[in-house]
Design a protein around this motif. Structure first.
Motif, mmCIF file in Angstrom:
data_model
loop_
_atom_site.group_PDB
_atom_site.id
_atom_site.type_symbol
_atom_site.label_atom_id
_atom_site.label_comp_id
_atom_site.label_asym_id
_atom_site.label_seq_id
_atom_site.Cartn_x
_atom_site.Cartn_y
_atom_site.Cartn_z
ATOM 1 N N ARG A 107 36.781 18.189 77.767
ATOM 2 C CA ARG A 107 37.206 18.060 79.253
ATOM 3 C C ARG A 107 38.535 17.517 79.309
ATOM 4 O O ARG A 107 39.324 17.966 80.086
ATOM 5 N N ALA A 108 38.963 16.759 78.238
ATOM 6 C CA ALA A 108 40.310 16.256 78.147
ATOM 7 C C ALA A 108 41.384 17.271 78.087
ATOM 8 O O ALA A 108 42.421 17.073 78.462
ATOM 9 N N PHE A 109 41.054 18.354 77.342
ATOM 10 C CA PHE A 109 42.106 19.164 76.863
ATOM 11 C C PHE A 109 42.076 20.524 77.924
ATOM 12 O O PHE A 109 42.986 21.022 78.305
ATOM 13 N N MET A 110 40.820 20.775 78.349
ATOM 14 C CA MET A 110 40.754 22.144 79.187
ATOM 15 C C MET A 110 40.837 21.805 80.591
ATOM 16 O O MET A 110 41.297 22.702 81.108
ATOM 17 N N LEU A 111 40.545 20.586 81.256
ATOM 18 C CA LEU A 111 40.685 20.263 82.491
ATOM 19 C C LEU A 111 41.961 20.556 83.265
ATOM 20 O O LEU A 111 42.236 21.374 84.051
ATOM 21 N N PRO A 112 43.069 20.161 82.471
ATOM 22 C CA PRO A 112 44.369 20.134 82.819
ATOM 23 C C PRO A 112 44.737 21.725 83.049
ATOM 24 O O PRO A 112 45.614 22.242 83.679
ATOM 25 N N VAL A 113 44.278 22.398 81.860
ATOM 26 C CA VAL A 113 44.707 23.876 81.650
ATOM 27 C C VAL A 113 44.175 24.610 82.467
ATOM 28 O O VAL A 113 44.681 25.541 83.296
ATOM 29 N N ILE A 114 42.731 24.471 82.904
ATOM 30 C CA ILE A 114 42.194 25.237 84.013
ATOM 31 C C ILE A 114 42.555 25.062 85.260
ATOM 32 O O ILE A 114 42.933 25.801 86.094
ATOM 33 N N ALA A 115 43.197 23.715 85.637
ATOM 34 C CA ALA A 115 43.511 23.413 86.933
ATOM 35 C C ALA A 115 45.171 24.300 87.139
ATOM 36 O O ALA A 115 45.482 24.545 88.251
ATOM 37 N N GLY A 116 45.999 24.100 85.691
ATOM 38 C CA GLY A 116 47.120 24.834 86.067
ATOM 39 C C GLY A 116 47.036 26.385 86.229
ATOM 40 O O GLY A 116 47.643 27.065 87.071
ATOM 41 N N LEU A 117 46.100 27.042 85.623
ATOM 42 C CA LEU A 117 45.932 28.520 85.865
ATOM 43 C C LEU A 117 45.313 28.713 87.018
ATOM 44 O O LEU A 117 45.731 29.671 87.765
ATOM 45 N N ALA A 118 44.564 27.797 87.745
ATOM 46 C CA ALA A 118 43.749 28.231 89.099
ATOM 47 C C ALA A 118 44.794 28.046 90.022
ATOM 48 O O ALA A 118 44.977 28.806 91.090
ATOM 49 N N LYS A 120 48.151 28.913 89.680
ATOM 50 C CA LYS A 120 48.819 29.921 89.459
ATOM 51 C C LYS A 120 48.627 31.061 90.347
ATOM 52 O O LYS A 120 49.170 31.978 91.097
ATOM 53 N N ILE A 121 47.131 31.432 90.343
ATOM 54 C CA ILE A 121 46.762 32.577 90.896
ATOM 55 C C ILE A 121 45.913 32.276 92.402
ATOM 56 O O ILE A 121 45.271 33.143 92.970
ATOM 57 N N GLY A 122 45.884 31.149 92.708
ATOM 58 C CA GLY A 122 45.529 30.484 93.972
ATOM 59 C C GLY A 122 43.855 30.537 93.921
ATOM 60 O O GLY A 122 43.333 31.004 95.037
ATOM 61 N N ASP A 123 43.195 30.212 93.057
ATOM 62 C CA ASP A 123 41.593 30.173 92.796
ATOM 63 C C ASP A 123 41.139 28.817 93.437
ATOM 64 O O ASP A 123 41.561 27.949 92.846
ATOM 65 N N PRO A 124 40.437 28.940 94.579
ATOM 66 C CA PRO A 124 39.958 27.825 94.940
ATOM 67 C C PRO A 124 38.708 27.189 94.258
ATOM 68 O O PRO A 124 38.318 25.811 94.304
ATOM 69 N N ASN A 125 37.981 28.175 93.617
ATOM 70 C CA ASN A 125 36.775 27.518 92.754
ATOM 71 C C ASN A 125 37.126 28.050 91.296
ATOM 72 O O ASN A 125 36.387 29.065 90.847
ATOM 73 N N PRO A 126 37.910 27.193 90.518
ATOM 74 C CA PRO A 126 38.144 27.440 89.113
ATOM 75 C C PRO A 126 37.013 27.105 88.229
ATOM 76 O O PRO A 126 35.832 26.632 88.510
ATOM 77 N N PRO A 127 36.630 27.898 87.292
ATOM 78 C CA PRO A 127 35.457 27.738 86.455
ATOM 79 C C PRO A 127 35.419 26.293 85.572
ATOM 80 O O PRO A 127 36.464 25.811 85.383
ATOM 81 N N SER A 128 34.303 25.961 85.493
ATOM 82 C CA SER A 128 34.114 24.505 84.595
ATOM 83 C C SER A 128 34.424 25.092 83.218
ATOM 84 O O SER A 128 34.497 25.976 82.658
ATOM 85 N N VAL A 129 34.508 23.873 82.331
ATOM 86 C CA VAL A 129 34.753 23.913 80.833
ATOM 87 C C VAL A 129 33.543 24.612 80.214
ATOM 88 O O VAL A 129 33.904 25.333 79.340
ATOM 89 N N VAL A 130 32.280 24.197 80.621
ATOM 90 C CA VAL A 130 31.325 25.108 80.122
ATOM 91 C C VAL A 130 31.232 26.564 80.317
ATOM 92 O O VAL A 130 30.640 27.296 79.353
ATOM 93 N N THR A 131 31.476 26.785 81.696
ATOM 94 C CA THR A 131 31.592 28.355 81.914
ATOM 95 C C THR A 131 32.662 29.052 81.054
ATOM 96 O O THR A 131 32.269 29.913 80.605
ATOM 97 N N LEU A 132 33.668 28.376 80.697
ATOM 98 C CA LEU A 132 34.928 29.107 79.951
ATOM 99 C C LEU A 132 34.439 29.097 78.767
ATOM 100 O O LEU A 132 34.413 30.184 78.025
ATOM 101 N N TYR A 133 33.784 28.034 78.244
ATOM 102 C CA TYR A 133 33.231 28.244 76.765
ATOM 103 C C TYR A 133 32.044 29.388 76.724
ATOM 104 O O TYR A 133 32.111 30.094 75.814
ATOM 105 N N ARG A 134 31.342 29.710 77.814
ATOM 106 C CA ARG A 134 30.327 30.732 77.684
ATOM 107 C C ARG A 134 31.002 32.025 77.432
ATOM 108 O O ARG A 134 30.489 32.981 77.071
#
Length: 654
Positions: A107-118, A120-134
């Motif tokens: 969570r510490a590594f992925m949450l900032p990365v996911i937030a930054g990517l979301a 950039k593309i204007g994604d209101p519902n970014p995936p969770s860390v578990v979803t991205l791992y899947r």
């Protein structure tokens, strides 16, 4: 996408065996292990690449874990816009993480990365860390970006929730309903299913009662039945196989006369009698067509039913060179000759009774023609002649006055018999003009050129073969029988045949010896006789040529029947002539009848055909001029009365 590559651990199939790459050496050699028995082999890497280029190597897809849905394998553009959008979104997140270098799914590594990517593309519902791992796990398992496609099509219940016993009873109700009527509906099936469930519940405990499905459930069950099973239930397996059969490349031939197909059809056209001008009915056409060139080799036209005589007549016309036909219609000229003739190698026929029996078998053996029978109810095995017969009706017969069309609803108010104008001789002239001037000069889609050009192309490689002479052909083609030779000669269908040429046979083998007899059903004036040791037949004439010459087998049978009913001896020549005269009067009465089936019967008795188009019965018997309907015909239903055409001018339509 997972594929073939020269890396350690890659599993692939090579010429039917499975191999695994165990080690790669700096020299370019590859150490392979055969997974079946562990045998090791050393192969040059370039050889494996060459084998792949020839299609001998293919990789095996790794089986996913149990419960993991398979990846989507169809083209990406077939997906719905919403699924394509979701797949692109997933690919963006995963590709950005993979391109970023090393990463860990915390969570510490992925949450900032996911937030930054979301952001950039204007994604209101970014995936969770578990979803991205899947998503990443599925990609690594398949090594294919298509693993990211959401399988919404596999969601929900896929199997019926009904009790297996209800499904079994439903199958029985379905079969019974369509067996009773091909037009059965879901309600018919539901009624039968209700009765079956009620009968089954009578034998069950109250706690084990089957639950009655709704009508909507029955319709859902019917929707799951495959198309081929639906058509089989409604119309039969033969129709289902024909309708759902994938067309394949047909039989190929490389020479003319290599394969000749023969068949019959009733023409969609009414012809008239040249004397009474009353419609005779629809004639039956027998054709023999060359498979290589699609040229018509020969035909036989008559008002009788399909018979061995019609087959033999068409075969005789196919083999003989075609002579120019007399100009029946002065205003119409046949521009081209008919170049087709020759003995075919193979004669393809169906399983009609006229194609079975010793007559056609004997003719084919004598002429060295192999007969090939199609499977029952499989007309596609001689599709060339089937399609040609359809072409004759649709593109020729339907363009002439008096056509009956192929379907009743196509006629409308058109009265086929009222508009009939053509006699048999005129139709024959028009038909042969269409064969050589229209059909033969039109590009055929199946062969890519005109039948005329294709036939002459075949002539450059093969010259048609003929029997030694016309007499030999006449001695080989006809109906075959076996008779005993007695001192008074040979008796065939009540007619006596005898002359001096039979003396050597009876002198060598004695009275009663069985001989082979071949005769022409259209002319009983002479027969061909083979003795037990004869190499060639002997032509033997009928004793009473006045009676037998030009007499057909059907006419002779009717005359003999008439004489038996009158109790007259067969040897009485006066009685024979009287019987012929009575037959003439009977035919004239039938020709003048208001009932079309009577006129067609009369044309069949006369023997009107493409080889004898005139409808005069006998030349040696006076023809009655009284062609008015008889007393019996006057009492017929007035609906059967056919107006006589008052004009006979026409033009051939293109």
């Amino acid at each position: 996408m997972r594929g073939f590559t020269l890396l350690k651990g890659v599993v692939f199939e090579w010429n039917g065996a499975e191999y695994r790459i165990e080690r790669l050496q700096s020299s370019g050699a590859v150490l392979l292990e055969r997974t079946e028995d562990g045998q090791l082999s050393l192969v040059v890497g370039d050889q494996l690449l060459a084998e792949y280029g020839q299609g001998h190597i293919s990789t095996r897809a790794t089986s996913p874990r149990i419960g993991t849905p398979p990846i989507y394998s169809r083209p990406f553009d077939e997906l719905s816009p919403s699924v394509q959008k979701e797949t692109t979104r997933r690919k963006y997140y995963l590709q950005a993480i993979l391109d970023g270098g090393s990463f860990v799914f915390t969570r510490a590594f992925m949450l900032p990365v996911i937030a930054g990517l979301a952001e950039k593309i204007g994604d209101p519902n970014p995936p969770s860390v578990v979803t991205l791992y899947r998503w990443h796990a599925r990609y690594r398992a398949h090594q294919d970006l298509r693993a990211l496609i959401p399988r919404n099509d596999r969601r929900g219940q896929t199997s019926l929730k009904q009790d297996p016993q209800i499904l079994q009873l439903g199958t029985e109700a379905l079969e019974e309903a369509f067996k009773a009527s091909p037009q059965a509906t879901g309600k018919n099936v539901f009624v039968r299913l209700v009765a079956k469930i009620d009968a089954e519940n009578r034998h069950r405990l109250p706690t084990e009662q089957l639950k009655l499905p709704s009508l909507r459930t029955v319709y859902r069950m019917l929707a799951r039945v495959e198309t081929i099973d639906q058509i089989t239930l409604k119309e039969g397996k033969a129709v289902a196989d024909k309708r759902l059969r994938i067309g394949k490349t047909g039989i190929r031939t490389s020479d003319i006369l290599e394969r000749v197909e023969i068949d019959h059809t009733p023409l969609d056209l009414f012809l008239i009698d040249e004397q009474t001008w009353l419609p005779l009915g629809r004639p039956t056409l027998t054709v023999a067509i060359d498979h290589f060139s699609r040229m018509l080799l020969g035909y036989y036209l008559s008002f009788g039913s399909p018979s061995t005589a019609a087959v033999v007549g068409a075969l005789r016309h196919a083999i003989l060179p075609k002579e120019p036909i007399g100009k029946v219609l002065p205003e119409l000229t046949i521009e081209h000759t008919w170049p087709c003739y020759g003995r075919p190698d193979v004669l393809v026929v169906d399983n009609g009774l006229e194609f079975h029996g010793k007559d056609l078998e004997s003719v084919s053996f004598d002429l060295d023609i192999r007969i090939q029978y199609c499977p029952k109810h499989q007309p596609r095995f001689k599709g060339v002649v089937e399609r040609y017969l359809k072409t004759i009706n649709y593109f020729f017969a339907h363009q002439l006055p008096g056509t009956s069309f192929a379907r009743l609803h196509q006629r409308g108010d058109y009265d086929s018999q009222k508009h009939a104008l053509l006699v048999l001789a005129e139709f024959k002239y028009l038909f042969e003009k269409w064969v050589v001037d229209v059909y033969a000069q039109t590009v055929h889609r199946g062969i890519g050129t005109t039948p005329w050009a294709k036939w002459h192309e075949g002539l450059n490689r093969r010259q048609p073969g003929l029997p030694a002479d016309l007499r030999q052909l006449q001695q080989r083609i006809g109906l075959v029988s076996e008779r005993a030779l007695r001192r008074d000669g040979i008796w065939l269908q009540g007619i006596r045949y005898s002359d001096e040429s039979l003396q050597p046979i009876i002198g060598k083998f004695g009275e009663g010896v069985r001989v082979r007899v071949l005769f022409d059903p259209e002319d009983l004036g002479a027969i061909q006789v083979w003795g037990p040791s004869d190499e060639i037949p002997r032509t033997v004439l009928a004793i009473d040529q006045t009676y037998a010459r030009g007499l057909t087998a059907r006419q002779n049978e009717m005359i003999r029947t008439m004489m038996r009913e009158q109790g007259v001896a067969a040897e009485d020549r006066v009685a024979l002539q009287e019987a012929k005269h009575q037959l003439v009067l009977a035919v004239q009465a039938l020709m003048a009848s208001r009932k079309q089936r009577h006129r067609r019967k009369a044309a069949a008795i006369v023997g009107a055909s493409s080889s004898k188009p005139k409808t005069e019965l006998f030349d040696d018997v006076p023809q009655s001029l009284n062609l008015l309907p008889g007393k019996d015909d006057e009492s017929d239903d007035q609906k059967d009365e056919m107006p006589v055409p008052v004009y006979r001018s026409f033009q051939l339509k293109n």
